[in-house]
Design an enzyme around this catalytic site. Structure first.
Site, PDB file in Angstrom:
ATOM      1  N   LYS A   1      33.270  76.459  31.226  1.00 18.52           N
ATOM      2  CA  LYS A   1      34.132  75.320  31.550  1.00 18.52           C
ATOM      3  C   LYS A   1      34.968  74.988  30.335  1.00 18.52           C
ATOM      4  O   LYS A   1      34.548  75.245  29.205  1.00 18.52           O
ATOM      5  CB  LYS A   1      33.275  74.100  31.909  1.00 18.52           C
TER       6      LYS A   1
HETATM    7  N1  GLU Z   1      36.696  74.071  38.929  1.00 19.81           N
HETATM    8  C1  GLU Z   1      36.117  74.606  40.112  1.00 19.81           C
HETATM    9  C2  GLU Z   1      34.622  74.361  40.115  1.00 19.81           C
HETATM   10  O1  GLU Z   1      34.140  73.460  39.469  1.00 19.81           O
HETATM   11  C3  GLU Z   1      36.520  76.049  40.374  1.00 19.81           C
HETATM   12  C4  GLU Z   1      36.104  77.029  39.327  1.00 19.81           C
HETATM   13  C5  GLU Z   1      36.663  78.435  39.530  1.00 19.81           C
HETATM   14  O2  GLU Z   1      37.287  78.680  40.538  1.00 19.81           O
HETATM   15  O3  GLU Z   1      36.437  79.244  38.626  1.00 19.81           O
HETATM   16  O4  GLU Z   1      33.886  75.005  40.799  1.00 19.81           O
END
Ligand code: GLU
Length: 420
Positions: A110
């Site tokens: 993240k």
């Molecule tokens: N931000 C989204 C999540 O928390 C998508 C992450 C992604 O597609 O890599 O799942």
């Protein structure tokens, strides 16, 4: 570098607590548990941006890579004035668990930048995004770490990341990032994917609870990418949207309203608040409304020990990451509230991100139906698997989802061994 203290309960401690609960239940090897509490890599960078007023402002950005047992790190980048390191750490852990629940060949990551995108111009946001990409360029890559959108980032930011990365490498590399605009290799269906997955998981929960979706009432906290599409998609099953909210507050009308009209109102006025025929409610009040289905689709730490006893919904579908604490989970479980946890309920986003990545790597493009059908199959299969464990082990759905994920992760780590 600027660091903001996290609000309590600290999300990283919540993630560790969740891991501890499940580890004790499934008698997970303590060495694996120890490993999972420590992300593999944390990079904190300064991002100098010349602002529109001619002065330089230095933002702080971070990227945390949690686990790479199965393949590249994967996860979004959030822009928020209060994003804190332990929050990003928790979100990276939840990405690892989420990918393992749906069986994707990724581990979690993240990113975050401490900034207020609502007070920045498009040009400032572009410079900040491009410089951030440049600062983390050595640790990302199509086989290394593939970013995506998250809170207050969207296809636009992904296009800038794609362009910056490709310019640095000298050729187009669309598979560096997912959630891109369709024009540069984004996947059809990605925009609505998180919400579609949430709605599928709520539908599956409703079947098990024998709750008829026709005329079922729904409250949704958050009216951004996830909340808005969840509202329109769940309406297609005949549900009645009776409450929605954004950062400025919420609206309620027990007779229901059309989320598309609310969106128009928000575009005009900046908020859902004040939409015709609705009563104003706070974000906290929205959670406790007498509804059948509650979809938290904003931020962490919304359902806590304090308000959990007052939740009246029969089903909670967690579109957001980390909205419920472990203490609240216990209370909801005892009260018979069926919680579809974030790591399952919002896994549709990363699932279609995976499809986008596969399409980019193979230089193919799939139809929207193909994408949606694959998403439907994966979500239903993951739901069934988790539900089975939930029944067999007599644990709530979050613990069941963790059991499914940790089994996969533990096996992969054990088979690979610890280097050197
Ligand atoms: N931000 C989204 C999540 O928390 C998508 C992450 C992604 O597609 O890599 O799942």
């Amino acid at each position: 570098m600027e660091q903001i203290p996290c609000d309590e309960p600290n999300p990283y401690q919540v993630a560790c607590q969740q891991l501890d609960i499940v580890a004790a239940h499934m008698k997970l090897d303590p060495d694996i548990l120890e490993l999972l509490k420590h992300p593999k890599r944390t990079l904190i960078v300064s991002i100098p941006v010349r602002m529109d007023n001619g002065h330089i402002k230095v933002f702080t950005g971070m990227r945390i890579q949690h686990l790479d047992a199965f393949g590249p790190f994967k996860g979004g980048i959030r822009y928020h004035p209060e994003v804190c390191l332990d929050e990003v750490k928790a979100l990276a852990i939840w990405m690892s668990i989420k990918c393992a629940v749906v069986g994707l060949p990724y581990g979690g990551a993240k990113g975050g930048i401490i900034c207020n995108p609502k007070e920045m111009s498009e040009s400032e946001l572009e410079h900040m995004t491009r410089r951030f990409t440049h600062e983390i360029i050595d640790i990302i890559g199509p086989y290394r770490d593939v970013p995506a959108p998250d809170v207050y980032t969207s296809a636009r930011e992904m296009a800038w990341i794609y362009d910056t990365y490709s310019e640095a490498k000298g050729f187009a590399i669309p598979e560096i990032v997912t959630g891109k605009p369709i024009s540069v290799g984004g996947s059809l269906g990605r925009r609505e994917a998180t919400s579609r997955g949430t709605v599928i998981s709520v539908r599956e929960a409703a079947k098990r609870m024998k709750l008829d979706l026709k005329n079922a009432t729904v409250a949704i906290q958050g009216f951004g990418k996830v909340g808005y599409h969840a509202a329109t998609l769940i309406s297609e099953y005949g549900c009645k949207i009776v409450a929605v909210s954004d950062s400025r507050g919420g609206i309620y009308n027990p007779k229901g309203f059309d989320p598309k009209e609310v969106k128009k109102h928000k575009q005009k006025t900046g908020s859902v608040v004040g939409f015709q025929g609705t009563k104003k409610v706070t974000n906290e009040e929205l959670l406790e409304l007498p509804v059948d289905i509650l979809i938290p689709a904003a931020l962490e730490n919304q359902i806590l020990a304090g308000n959990a006893p007052r939740i009246k919904a029969k089903i909670i579908g967690e579109g957001a990451n980390g909205p419920t604490t472990p203490e609240a989970d216990e209370i909801l479980y005892k009260n018979g509230v069926f919680v579809v946890p974030d790591i399952l309920a919002n896994a549709g986003g990363v699932t279609v991100s995976y499809m986008e990545w596969v399409q980019n790597l193979t230089r193919e493009s799939w139809t929207e139906d193909e994408v949606n059908n694959k998403l439907e199959d994966r979500m239903v299969a993951a739901f069934d698997e988790v539900y089975k464990v939930h029944q067999q082990e007599k644990v709530h759905m979050r613990t069941a989802a963790y059991i499914v994920a940790l089994k996969r992760i533990a096996e992969a780590i054990t088979d690979r061994g610890i280097f050197p």
